[in-house]
Design a protein around this motif. Structure first.
Motif, PDB file in Angstrom:
ATOM      1  N   TYR A  30       0.835  -1.196   0.000  1.00 42.18           N
ATOM      2  CA  TYR A  30       0.000   0.000   0.000  1.00 42.18           C
ATOM      3  C   TYR A  30       0.869   1.244   0.000  1.00 42.18           C
ATOM      4  CZ  TYR A  30      -3.757  -3.122   1.391  1.00 42.18           C
ATOM      5  OH  TYR A  30      -4.691  -4.138   1.426  1.00 42.18           O
ATOM      6  N   GLU A  31       0.439   2.233  -0.775  1.00 42.71           N
ATOM      7  CA  GLU A  31       1.034   3.562  -0.740  1.00 42.71           C
ATOM      8  C   GLU A  31      -0.058   4.471  -0.208  1.00 42.71           C
ATOM      9  OE1 GLU A  31       3.994   5.694  -3.701  1.00 42.71           O
ATOM     10  OE2 GLU A  31       1.971   5.543  -4.530  1.00 42.71           O
ATOM     11  N   GLU A  32       0.188   5.051   0.969  1.00 43.63           N
ATOM     12  CA  GLU A  32      -0.886   5.730   1.691  1.00 43.63           C
ATOM     13  C   GLU A  32      -1.963   4.673   1.948  1.00 43.63           C
ATOM     14  OE1 GLU A  32      -0.691   9.094   2.566  1.00 43.63           O
ATOM     15  OE2 GLU A  32       1.271   9.197   1.633  1.00 43.63           O
ATOM     16  N   GLU A  33      -3.197   4.907   1.542  1.00 43.36           N
ATOM     17  CA  GLU A  33      -4.267   3.918   1.741  1.00 43.36           C
ATOM     18  C   GLU A  33      -4.619   3.195   0.452  1.00 43.36           C
ATOM     19  OE1 GLU A  33      -7.602   5.486   3.828  1.00 43.36           O
ATOM     20  OE2 GLU A  33      -6.344   6.427   5.337  1.00 43.36           O
ATOM     21  N   ARG A  34      -3.839   3.408  -0.581  1.00 42.31           N
ATOM     22  CA  ARG A  34      -4.120   2.848  -1.901  1.00 42.31           C
ATOM     23  C   ARG A  34      -3.295   1.573  -2.112  1.00 42.31           C
ATOM     24  NH1 ARG A  34      -1.461   4.413  -6.955  1.00 42.31           N
ATOM     25  NH2 ARG A  34      -0.226   5.699  -5.576  1.00 42.31           N
ATOM     26  N   ARG A  35      -3.983   0.470  -2.393  1.00 37.46           N
ATOM     27  CA  ARG A  35      -3.276  -0.780  -2.675  1.00 37.46           C
ATOM     28  C   ARG A  35      -2.674  -0.669  -4.063  1.00 37.46           C
ATOM     29  NH1 ARG A  35      -6.919  -5.629  -2.199  1.00 37.46           N
ATOM     30  NH2 ARG A  35      -7.625  -4.892  -4.202  1.00 37.46           N
ATOM     31  N   GLN A  55      -2.604  -1.955  -9.131  1.00 38.40           N
ATOM     32  CA  GLN A  55      -3.591  -1.131  -8.432  1.00 38.40           C
ATOM     33  C   GLN A  55      -4.945  -1.078  -9.126  1.00 38.40           C
ATOM     34  OE1 GLN A  55      -1.459   2.517  -8.177  1.00 38.40           O
ATOM     35  NE2 GLN A  55      -2.220   3.307 -10.105  1.00 38.40           N
TER      36      GLN A  55
END
Length: 118
Positions: A30-35, A55
């Motif tokens: 995950y980058e921040e809350e984005r898978r 993603q």
């Protein structure tokens, strides 16, 4: 304090999560809350197979399990981590967590694994 970003680096750090079972290992980054990457290695101990997606759900070339495929989840990590590093490009892996689902009646919520918890 804002981190310094050099040319070619990304400001966001990546968090990795693994979920090792008896015959599989699932993973996500995950980058921040984005898978941004997810996948799994199934069939450990019999006929292992890997799959991965990006993603937007697009299929990615999964980790190459090699000529002597892993037979346990712990044997997947030395294959998975270099593959993930390549897939993440210049992004830095800030942390890697493992999902543990063995809490019994005393541990029913998310908590950090400490010596007391063990």
């Amino acid at each position: 304090m804002t981190p310094t970003v050099r040319k070619g680096e990304f400001a966001a750090r990546v968090i990795g999560v693994i979920n090792a079972g008896s015959s599989s290992l699932k993973f996500a980054f995950y980058e921040e809350e984005r898978r941004i990457i997810s996948g799994q290695v199934d069939g450990l101990g019999s006929q292992p197979a890997a799959k991965a997606s990006g993603q937007d759900g697009e299929a990615l070339e999964p980790p190459n399990l090699g000529r002597k495929p892993p037979t346990t989840p712990s044997q997947v990590l030395p294959v998975l981590l270099p593959w993930a590093k390549e897939m993440l490009g210049g992004r830095r892996l800030a942390a890697l967590g493992h999902r543990v689902v063995q809490g019994g009646v005393r541990h029913t919520r998310h908590e950090r694994v400490t010596p007391d918890v063990k």
